[in-house]
Scaffold this motif. Structure first.
Motif, PDB file in Angstrom:
ATOM      1  N   GLY A  79     -18.776  32.430  23.573  1.00 34.96           N
ATOM      2  CA  GLY A  79     -17.978  31.224  23.776  1.00 34.96           C
ATOM      3  C   GLY A  79     -18.619  30.054  23.061  1.00 34.96           C
ATOM      4  O   GLY A  79     -19.841  29.964  22.964  1.00 34.96           O
ATOM      5  N   SER A  80     -17.755  29.154  22.555  1.00 32.76           N
ATOM      6  CA  SER A  80     -18.254  28.034  21.765  1.00 32.76           C
ATOM      7  C   SER A  80     -18.700  26.893  22.672  1.00 32.76           C
ATOM      8  O   SER A  80     -18.630  26.982  23.893  1.00 32.76           O
ATOM      9  CB  SER A  80     -17.164  27.535  20.828  1.00 32.76           C
ATOM     10  OG  SER A  80     -16.197  26.843  21.567  1.00 32.76           O
ATOM     11  N   ARG A  81     -19.181  25.823  22.056  1.00 33.80           N
ATOM     12  CA  ARG A  81     -19.451  24.593  22.800  1.00 33.80           C
ATOM     13  C   ARG A  81     -18.176  24.130  23.483  1.00 33.80           C
ATOM     14  O   ARG A  81     -17.088  24.356  22.992  1.00 33.80           O
ATOM     15  CB  ARG A  81     -19.879  23.479  21.830  1.00 33.80           C
ATOM     16  CG  ARG A  81     -21.278  23.607  21.331  1.00 33.80           C
ATOM     17  CD  ARG A  81     -21.571  22.431  20.419  1.00 33.80           C
ATOM     18  NE  ARG A  81     -22.759  22.691  19.621  1.00 33.80           N
ATOM     19  CZ  ARG A  81     -24.002  22.551  20.080  1.00 33.80           C
ATOM     20  NH1 ARG A  81     -24.205  22.133  21.319  1.00 33.80           N
ATOM     21  NH2 ARG A  81     -25.029  22.815  19.311  1.00 33.80           N
ATOM     22  N   ASN A  82     -18.339  23.431  24.592  1.00 32.59           N
ATOM     23  CA  ASN A  82     -17.163  22.894  25.258  1.00 32.59           C
ATOM     24  C   ASN A  82     -16.703  21.630  24.539  1.00 32.59           C
ATOM     25  O   ASN A  82     -17.411  20.625  24.513  1.00 32.59           O
ATOM     26  CB  ASN A  82     -17.469  22.590  26.721  1.00 32.59           C
ATOM     27  CG  ASN A  82     -16.200  22.356  27.500  1.00 32.59           C
ATOM     28  OD1 ASN A  82     -15.269  21.740  26.981  1.00 32.59           O
ATOM     29  ND2 ASN A  82     -16.131  22.881  28.706  1.00 32.59           N
ATOM     30  N   LEU A  83     -15.524  21.724  23.940  1.00 30.94           N
ATOM     31  CA  LEU A  83     -15.049  20.615  23.118  1.00 30.94           C
ATOM     32  C   LEU A  83     -14.602  19.430  23.970  1.00 30.94           C
ATOM     33  O   LEU A  83     -14.533  18.311  23.493  1.00 30.94           O
ATOM     34  CB  LEU A  83     -13.892  21.090  22.232  1.00 30.94           C
ATOM     35  CG  LEU A  83     -14.281  22.142  21.198  1.00 30.94           C
ATOM     36  CD1 LEU A  83     -13.056  22.790  20.618  1.00 30.94           C
ATOM     37  CD2 LEU A  83     -15.118  21.509  20.101  1.00 30.94           C
ATOM     38  N   ARG A  84     -14.304  19.700  25.223  1.00 33.00           N
ATOM     39  CA  ARG A  84     -13.855  18.589  26.071  1.00 33.00           C
ATOM     40  C   ARG A  84     -14.994  17.640  26.411  1.00 33.00           C
ATOM     41  O   ARG A  84     -14.781  16.486  26.741  1.00 33.00           O
ATOM     42  CB  ARG A  84     -13.224  19.129  27.357  1.00 33.00           C
ATOM     43  CG  ARG A  84     -11.733  19.293  27.208  1.00 33.00           C
ATOM     44  CD  ARG A  84     -11.077  19.467  28.518  1.00 33.00           C
ATOM     45  NE  ARG A  84     -11.656  20.599  29.249  1.00 33.00           N
ATOM     46  CZ  ARG A  84     -11.125  21.084  30.366  1.00 33.00           C
ATOM     47  NH1 ARG A  84     -10.049  20.534  30.852  1.00 33.00           N
ATOM     48  NH2 ARG A  84     -11.678  22.087  30.987  1.00 33.00           N
ATOM     49  N   GLN A  85     -16.205  18.188  26.349  1.00 34.94           N
ATOM     50  CA  GLN A  85     -17.360  17.342  26.664  1.00 34.94           C
ATOM     51  C   GLN A  85     -17.884  16.622  25.437  1.00 34.94           C
ATOM     52  O   GLN A  85     -18.895  15.926  25.496  1.00 34.94           O
ATOM     53  CB  GLN A  85     -18.475  18.197  27.283  1.00 34.94           C
ATOM     54  CG  GLN A  85     -18.116  18.680  28.668  1.00 34.94           C
ATOM     55  CD  GLN A  85     -18.976  19.844  29.101  1.00 34.94           C
ATOM     56  OE1 GLN A  85     -19.935  20.204  28.424  1.00 34.94           O
ATOM     57  NE2 GLN A  85     -18.635  20.432  30.237  1.00 34.94           N
TER      58      GLN A  85
ATOM     59  N   SER B 241     -18.544  35.286  19.789  1.00 38.14           N
ATOM     60  CA  SER B 241     -19.891  35.757  20.112  1.00 38.14           C
ATOM     61  C   SER B 241     -20.791  35.693  18.886  1.00 38.14           C
ATOM     62  O   SER B 241     -21.915  36.182  18.909  1.00 38.14           O
ATOM     63  CB  SER B 241     -19.833  37.180  20.654  1.00 38.14           C
ATOM     64  OG  SER B 241     -19.235  38.015  19.707  1.00 38.14           O
ATOM     65  N   GLY B 242     -20.292  35.077  17.800  1.00 35.92           N
ATOM     66  CA  GLY B 242     -21.111  35.002  16.598  1.00 35.92           C
ATOM     67  C   GLY B 242     -21.131  33.592  16.030  1.00 35.92           C
ATOM     68  O   GLY B 242     -21.810  32.703  16.537  1.00 35.92           O
ATOM     69  N   LEU B 243     -20.295  33.414  15.011  1.00 36.59           N
ATOM     70  CA  LEU B 243     -20.327  32.185  14.232  1.00 36.59           C
ATOM     71  C   LEU B 243     -20.196  30.912  15.074  1.00 36.59           C
ATOM     72  O   LEU B 243     -20.923  29.940  14.857  1.00 36.59           O
ATOM     73  CB  LEU B 243     -19.180  32.256  13.215  1.00 36.59           C
ATOM     74  CG  LEU B 243     -19.238  31.272  12.050  1.00 36.59           C
ATOM     75  CD1 LEU B 243     -20.516  31.479  11.266  1.00 36.59           C
ATOM     76  CD2 LEU B 243     -18.024  31.493  11.161  1.00 36.59           C
ATOM     77  N   LEU B 244     -19.273  30.896  16.031  1.00 38.95           N
ATOM     78  CA  LEU B 244     -19.008  29.656  16.763  1.00 38.95           C
ATOM     79  C   LEU B 244     -19.679  29.633  18.135  1.00 38.95           C
ATOM     80  O   LEU B 244     -19.412  28.747  18.937  1.00 38.95           O
ATOM     81  CB  LEU B 244     -17.488  29.458  16.952  1.00 38.95           C
ATOM     82  CG  LEU B 244     -16.670  29.287  15.673  1.00 38.95           C
ATOM     83  CD1 LEU B 244     -15.207  29.065  16.011  1.00 38.95           C
ATOM     84  CD2 LEU B 244     -17.190  28.136  14.840  1.00 38.95           C
ATOM     85  N   ARG B 245     -20.547  30.578  18.410  1.00 34.86           N
ATOM     86  CA  ARG B 245     -21.135  30.628  19.743  1.00 34.86           C
ATOM     87  C   ARG B 245     -21.999  29.391  19.988  1.00 34.86           C
ATOM     88  O   ARG B 245     -22.672  28.896  19.097  1.00 34.86           O
ATOM     89  CB  ARG B 245     -21.988  31.891  19.896  1.00 34.86           C
ATOM     90  CG  ARG B 245     -22.405  32.139  21.330  1.00 34.86           C
ATOM     91  CD  ARG B 245     -23.170  33.418  21.456  1.00 34.86           C
ATOM     92  NE  ARG B 245     -24.458  33.317  20.776  1.00 34.86           N
ATOM     93  CZ  ARG B 245     -25.244  34.360  20.550  1.00 34.86           C
ATOM     94  NH1 ARG B 245     -24.865  35.561  20.919  1.00 34.86           N
ATOM     95  NH2 ARG B 245     -26.397  34.199  19.950  1.00 34.86           N
ATOM     96  N   ASN B 246     -21.953  28.933  21.212  1.00 38.55           N
ATOM     97  CA  ASN B 246     -22.724  27.761  21.588  1.00 38.55           C
ATOM     98  C   ASN B 246     -24.217  28.080  21.496  1.00 38.55           C
ATOM     99  O   ASN B 246     -24.714  28.920  22.238  1.00 38.55           O
ATOM    100  CB  ASN B 246     -22.359  27.366  23.020  1.00 38.55           C
ATOM    101  CG  ASN B 246     -23.045  26.094  23.454  1.00 38.55           C
ATOM    102  OD1 ASN B 246     -23.861  25.534  22.713  1.00 38.55           O
ATOM    103  ND2 ASN B 246     -22.714  25.635  24.645  1.00 38.55           N
TER     104      ASN B 246
END
Lengths: 361, 307
Positions: free
Chosen positions: A182-188, A169-174
């Motif tokens: 949640g982060s960016r969707n790495l599968r896309q 919910s902080g550093l890696l949030r999309n």
């Protein structure tokens, strides 16, 4: 009167038979449990162990899932088994798995949206390093201060979980995620995604890594001096020290390998099946892998089979949940019981049962 | 940040509440370890106690019955550990881990229908004039009965180990099971009794979490409390009075970080919520750096009597 007589060497027959008996016992008691829950026992057991592979309706979906679930379990369990053999109890693989995923995904996301082919290999490396570094904390505390690695590695799971909650919910949030955690969707993101290698099999890089780990661990234990040292440290610590094995090096080696493999498992999961870093990203593979390691008799080939079986209970469990309304938690209980029965049946591996008044030894 | 919103009276009162579950589990585990058995299943027994206590309290409307059922359920579960390690001579570390996994699975299975329900909780004890004391009354003398029972239990364990013959036998079994066996003491029986007691204590601790401290049932609600209890036993060098200090120290850290979070301290939330676990690690390091510290000599060793 029944007595136990220690065998000079563990029985090879029982070593192989004990896991099978444990599985059968678990099925029996599990069936009773399902009956008590008001579910048809035979059907429930068949749904868990048979339908995912052979039911014409579900097999097409669930067969690939077998490798998807078994991959991380095997990868983690191989690492754990080395430590367990040496008497080093790393039970914090769940934390190392999380940190591998967080560090690996973070390293990749820092370079978003580059399409370089080097991104994925770099992430794999970062994931292994992340897990390794997290495992080095209990390793160094143990070698420097003699701190109990069981408690430290387990405590670090909770620390890793709060780091995961913080970064998702902080550093890696999309940044384009409308403020949802949640982060960016790495599968896309082509360059960072862990694609299915052969369509319809569930085979991805993590499964490949698991197979490689099985082979390397087998070679290490059977043919390499360090593998011999690991086994010696566990079976005869004093003899190991007399023959010049440095216990601190074994601790660093075993925890390091276990951490790196767990980190890899986390990275392959976050870039593949899970797709993104999120608060509930971890699903307990790190703990289930402990069962896999024991069920596989701490032997690489055994772990391969045990990992597949445990993956089957996951998929079958989901299926049983869907088809029969069996509670999801009963599968967790099922897996725990399996370990319990195995440890119990193992008495036959290490002891002979003597009945009657034998001559005093 | 507004630290003045943290009232010291309420702070100490809530430390006593938050320390009690860990204290109960730790004092039980200490007895188990003094008998020479390492039971890593505390977390599993605690959470089983939490769910059974909660379910029974809801169905009967009697929190006291909940506590009794929790103690019994966790103690019965611990006997499975006892049977495996003492009779079938399985590895204690692995079996303890297995117990935790079984307990976690069992508890979420039992607890599913009870999620989000409210339970009757224990009433605050009225200690008459003591509870009416100006500051101390609110701080120390207006808790529920389990807080005081846990303190009595610590004193009882301390006295039992120090002054009674049975306590001496238990310690002898833990220090050298071979010598104790040679003297004719029933090693396995003593250890089974200790394991049973440890299970009951862990169950009470778990029930305190779900019936008083939270009070609700959520899956995995013990969140490592059982493991912290194990760490406290090490911290306490296997002594009852130090278990008390350890548990209250950890209760203090937990409550303080919750208060700091609520007060909006300028410290990352992740760091605050991880602080009880980081603190446990720090304490373990500090203790182990001191060298040997009174662990029972037979701790974790399997005992196989050759007739």
């Amino acid at each position: 009167m029944i007595r136990l007589e220690k065998r000079p060497q563990p029985s090879r027959l029982w070593t192989a038979a004990a896991p099978l008996i444990a599985v059968v016992l678990t099925m029996l008691v599990g069936g009773i449990m399902f009956a008590a829950l008001g579910k048809p026992p035979v059907e429930a057991i068949r749904t868990i162990f048979w339908d995912p592979l052979f039911n014409p309706q579900f097999a097409a979906y669930s067969r690939p899932q077998l490798l998807v679930k078994a991959g991380p379990l095997i990868l983690i369990a191989i690492g754990l088994s080395l430590g367990f053999r040496a008497g080093i109890w790393n039970i914090g693989a769940e934390g190392q798995y999380i940190m591998g995923a967080v560090i690996g995904a973070g390293a990749g996301l820092a370079l978003y949206p580059s399409e370089s082919v080097l991104i994925f290999p770099m992430m794999v490396l970062a994931g292994a390093l992340g897990g390794w570094a997290w495992a080095m904390i209990p390793a160094i505390l143990k070698t420097r201060f003699g701190t109990n690695e069981i408690l430290v590695s387990l405590m670090l799971v909770y620390v890793a979980e709060s780091i995961l909650a913080s970064v998702s919910s902080g550093l890696l949030r999309n940044p384009e995620g409308m403020g949802f955690p949640g982060s960016r969707n790495l599968r896309q993101w082509e360059a960072a995604s862990n694609q299915e290698l052969i369509a319809g099999t569930g085979m991805h890089w993590g499964v490949v890594a698991a197979f490689i780990a099985v082979i390397l661990a087998y070679v290490l234990l059977a043919r390499h001096i360090q593998g011999f040292n690991i086994r010696l440290s566990g079976e005869a610590p004093r003899a190991a020290r007399f023959s010049g094995v440095n216990p601190a090096r074994i601790v660093i080696l075993c925890l390091g390998i276990a951490g790196a493999l767990a980190g890899l498992a986390g990275l392959f999961e976050v870039t593949g099946p899970a797709g993104q870093i999120s608060i509930d990203f971890n699903s307990g593979y790190g703990f289930t892998a402990i069962i896999v390691a024991f069920l596989g008799r701490l032997h690489p080939v055994g772990i391969l089979l045990a990992g597949l079986l445990m993956a089957l209970t996951y998929i079958g469990g989901e299926l049983a949940q869907l088809m029969l309304g069996v509670p999801g938690a009963s599968i967790q209980l099922f897996q725990g019981m399996l370990l319990f029965f195995l440890l119990g049946v193992d008495v036959f591996t290490n002891y002979r049962i003597r009945i009657g008044q034998g001559v005093a030894a | 940040m507004d630290l003045s919103s943290i009232s010291p009276i309420l702070l100490i009162a809530s430390i006593m509440i938050s320390a009690t579950p860990i204290l109960l589990a730790a004092i039980g585990e200490m007895v188990v370890e003094r008998a020479g058995v390492l039971n890593l299943g505390v977390e599993g027994m605690m959470i089983t106690g939490a769910v059974v206590g909660f379910a029974v309290a809801i169905n009967t409307g009697q929190p006291a019955l909940g506590f009794a059922a929790a103690a019994l359920a966790a103690a019965l579960l611990s006997l499975s550990f006892g049977f495996l390690t003492q009779v079938l001579l399985s590895n204690q570390v692995a079996t303890g881990l297995g117990l935790t996994l079984v307990g976690l699975g069992l508890s979420s299975l039992i607890g599913k229908p009870y999620e989000g329900m409210k339970t009757p909780t224990l009433p605050k004890l009225d200690l008459g004039p003591l509870s009416d004391l100006p500051v101390l009354g609110r701080m120390l003398f207006s808790h529920d009965i389990m807080v005081y029972l846990s303190l009595v239990l610590v004193a009882a364990v301390w006295a039992f180990l120090k002054y009674t013959r049975a306590g001496l036998i238990l310690r002898a079994v833990g220090e050298s099971h071979d010598a104790a066996h040679a003297l004719g003491y029933k090693v396995v029986r003593v250890r089974m009794a200790a394991i049973f007691f440890g299970g009951a204590c862990a169950g009470l601790g778990g029930a305190y979490l779900s019936l008083v401290r939270v009070p609700q049932w959520t899956e995995g609600m013990t969140a490592g409390a059982g493991w912290i209890a194990l760490a406290i036993v090490v911290f306490a060098s296997w002594r009852a009075e130090r278990v008390l200090i350890g548990a209250y120290l950890f209760g203090g850290v937990t409550v303080l970080q919750l208060n700091l979070q609520a007060a909006g301290a300028a410290v990352p939330v992740a760091l605050l919520s991880a602080s009880p676990y980081l603190m446990t690690i720090l304490v373990l390091v500090a203790i182990s750096a001191r060298g040997t510290h009174g662990a029972p000599a037979s701790l974790g060793q399997p005992f196989h009597a050759i007739q």
